[in-house]
Design an enzyme around this catalytic site. Structure first.
Site, PDB file in Angstrom:
ATOM      1  N   SER A   1       0.485  -1.251  -0.012  1.00  0.00           N
ATOM      2  CA  SER A   1      -0.272   0.165  -0.284  1.00  0.00           C
ATOM      3  C   SER A   1       1.411   1.061   0.168  1.00  0.00           C
ATOM      4  CB  SER A   1      -1.227   0.409   0.685  1.00  0.00           C
ATOM      5  OG  SER A   1      -2.113   0.536   0.667  1.00  0.00           O
TER       6      SER A   1
ATOM      7  N   LYS B   1       3.930   2.357  -1.727  1.00  0.00           N
ATOM      8  CA  LYS B   1       4.597   3.773  -3.109  1.00  0.00           C
ATOM      9  C   LYS B   1       5.977   3.507  -2.749  1.00  0.00           C
ATOM     10  CE  LYS B   1       0.283   4.994  -1.464  1.00  0.00           C
ATOM     11  NZ  LYS B   1      -1.604   4.678  -2.906  1.00  0.00           N
TER      12      LYS B   1
ATOM     13  N   TRP C   1     -10.146   0.551  -4.380  1.00  0.00           N
ATOM     14  CA  TRP C   1      -9.975   2.053  -4.808  1.00  0.00           C
ATOM     15  C   TRP C   1      -8.434   1.580  -4.782  1.00  0.00           C
ATOM     16  CZ3 TRP C   1     -11.451   6.902  -3.498  1.00  0.00           C
ATOM     17  CH2 TRP C   1     -10.662   7.343  -2.511  1.00  0.00           C
TER      18      TRP C   1
ATOM     19  N   HIS D   1      -8.118  -5.830   0.227  1.00  0.00           N
ATOM     20  CA  HIS D   1      -6.487  -4.428   0.577  1.00  0.00           C
ATOM     21  C   HIS D   1      -5.766  -5.383   2.096  1.00  0.00           C
ATOM     22  CE1 HIS D   1      -3.945  -1.052   0.116  1.00  0.00           C
ATOM     23  NE2 HIS D   1      -3.860  -1.121   0.866  1.00  0.00           N
TER      24      HIS D   1
HETATM   25  C1  GCU Z   1      -5.116   4.524   1.792  1.00  0.00           C
HETATM   26  C2  GCU Z   1      -4.652   5.308   0.646  1.00  0.00           C
HETATM   27  C3  GCU Z   1      -3.850   4.494  -0.272  1.00  0.00           C
HETATM   28  C4  GCU Z   1      -3.026   3.954   0.301  1.00  0.00           C
HETATM   29  C5  GCU Z   1      -3.440   3.155   2.095  1.00  0.00           C
HETATM   30  C6  GCU Z   1      -2.376   2.347   2.492  1.00  0.00           C
HETATM   31  O1  GCU Z   1      -6.404   3.765   1.769  1.00  0.00           O
HETATM   32  O2  GCU Z   1      -6.290   6.413   0.274  1.00  0.00           O
HETATM   33  O3  GCU Z   1      -3.258   5.506  -1.444  1.00  0.00           O
HETATM   34  O4  GCU Z   1      -2.575   3.081  -0.289  1.00  0.00           O
HETATM   35  O5  GCU Z   1      -4.539   3.613   2.478  1.00  0.00           O
HETATM   36  O6  GCU Z   1      -1.614   3.060   2.808  1.00  0.00           O
HETATM   37  O7  GCU Z   1      -3.185   1.129   3.669  1.00  0.00           O
END
Ligand code: GCU
Length: 432
Positions: A270, A274, A361, A411
């Protein structure tokens, strides 16, 4: 002449675009789309076209010229500048247990100090190594969300004392981790599986680098290291700081004789996926790169209107990216790059991108298409990508040097995901 008119038109776009950014500041509703039939057409920038219109046709041209041009576009528009290694960094191995995890592993805990002062900013590294190893081992590295003690119930893990986001269920109270947080995020970390397969696992808490809230920069490395690294806090964002920390873990691993530092697999889930991708784009010491459900600002295309958007992410997490990224809130089409180019910056190194079916998402299809569109850069190196044009069915990984799967479920970072990454690493390292 054409060029001149182009420039005028371009500047005009910018004026319009700044005006609309101003307007968006007061807008309450950010439109989110999760309906495939409503995705409008979009155009992806071609990583192989130079600014002067000429085409990149060889891996040499990519490495000698275009790669750094593309990396700079991401630094300028998305993640900010990436500083280097601090001069006076040092490591203190403060704990070694050669009989950890029922005798299966060696557990090392190391403080990575970013300068030589007594009160140096630091990060706390947890490293497990398979005890049966006869030679230096390949290692998976990734940051964790709530402190090292949350990744396994092993009571020997140092309990983090840093700021954490409150979450009573996880034992995180008054912004501090309590003993109850031990092992609370263990389902995301297949420690035994990794060790049994002959790999090491290195992790650190991302909050050691920057606490994840809009004021986190005030106590994180963007402030504490700004002089040594010659970078102002607003020249990079939290994702940049986390990515920088991943390279500092690599600095330590290079000094540990039990680790094969040429075989380090970097991963992240997540937001930390990134950070993992940005770290790997900058630091070519990471041999294999694994993005787990990294979504918007990670592997997913941002010009494709599906799931989280640039505007949404910049609004919810204003500290993650540089201010320049906010210019694209209403106009992702003006961003000179898209995330397939971030993936291409990893070439020719093996790359695994993974999505989850219920994680709309993060835009699974946008992650797949991003991996797909990184292929032409891999092809310059004679490397094969996904080998398919359509998204595969769930739980059916595809691809060679670029690999992809969409897992059943939410997720998350599951045992199934880890197993695919271990198989991939075995294959790429010729370990089978
Ligand atoms: C939120 C956010 C995402 C991210 C996620 C996470 O949902 O919007 O961009 O990847 O958190 O880090 O779990």
């Amino acid at each position: 002449m054409l060029y001149k008119y182009g420039l005028i038109a371009y500047s005009f776009c910018f004026v319009l675009f700044f005006a609309s950014v101003q307007m968006s500041a007061s807008a309450q509703d950010i439109l989110i789309n999760q309906d495939e039939s409503k995705v409008p057409p979009y155009i992806l920038p071609d990583p192989l076209v130079r600014a002067d219109g000429k085409r990149i046709t060889s891996s040499q041209q990519w490495l000698q010229y275009q790669r750094s041009v593309m990396l700079k576009l991401f630094a300028d528009n998305v993640y900010g500048r990436m500083p280097g290694k601090p001069k006076n960094m040092w490591f203190k191995v403060y704990s070694i247990d050669s009989n950890a995890l029922q005798g299966k592993a060696i557990r090392k805990q190391v403080t990575i100090f970013f300068n030589s002062t007594a009160s140096a900013p630091s990060m706390d590294l947890l490293l497990y190594l398979p005890r049966s190893a006869k030679k230096p081992v390949p290692v998976f590295i990734g940051l964790n969300f709530y402190g090292n003690q949350t990744i396994h119930a092993d009571s020997g893990i140092h309990l983090s004392t840093r700021w954490v986001m409150n979450d009573e269920k996880l034992g995180l109270v008054n912004n501090v981790a309590t003993g109850a947080s031990r092992g609370k995020d263990a389902s995301k970390w297949a420690v035994e599986e990794v060790i049994n397969r002959g790999y090491g696992l290195a992790t650190a808490y991302y909050g050691d680098l920057e606490p994840d809230h809009p004021d986190g920069w005030k106590t994180g490395v963007r402030t504490t290291m700004k002089r040594e690294l010659s970078i102002n806090e607003n020249e990079w964002g939290a994702i940049g700081a986390w990515a920088w920390g991943l390279s500092r873990i690599m600095d330590y691993l290079e000094t540990d004789a039990a680790v094969d530092a040429k075989k380090v697999v970097i991963t992240g889930h997540s937001r930390l996926g990134k950070a993992c991708l940005w770290a790997a784009a900058n630091d070519q010491r990471f041999a294999i790169v694994v993005s787990n459900n990294s979504g918007e600002g990670g592997a997913a295309l941002s010009k494709r209107w599906f799931g989280e958007t640039i505007e949404k992410i910049n609004t919810s997490f204003p500290h993650w990216f540089v201010a320049a990224y906010k210019q694209y809130n209403k106009h992702p089409e003006l961003l000179p790059v898209d995330q397939h180019i971030l993936l291409a910056l990893i070439a020719p190194r093996p790359l695994y991108v993974a999505s989850a079916a219920e994680d709309l998402w993060a835009d699974p299809k946008g992650e797949f298409l991003s991996a797909k569109n990184a292929e032409p850069v891999y092809a310059l190196f004679g490397k094969r990508g996904l080998g398919v044009t359509e998204m595969p069915a769930v739980d059916q990984p595809v691809g060679e040097t670029i690999r992809y799967h969409i897992r059943t479920g939410k997720h998350d970072f599951t045992l199934y995901d880890w197993q695919q990454y271990l198989d991939f690493a075995d294959k790429q390292f010729g370990k089978e």
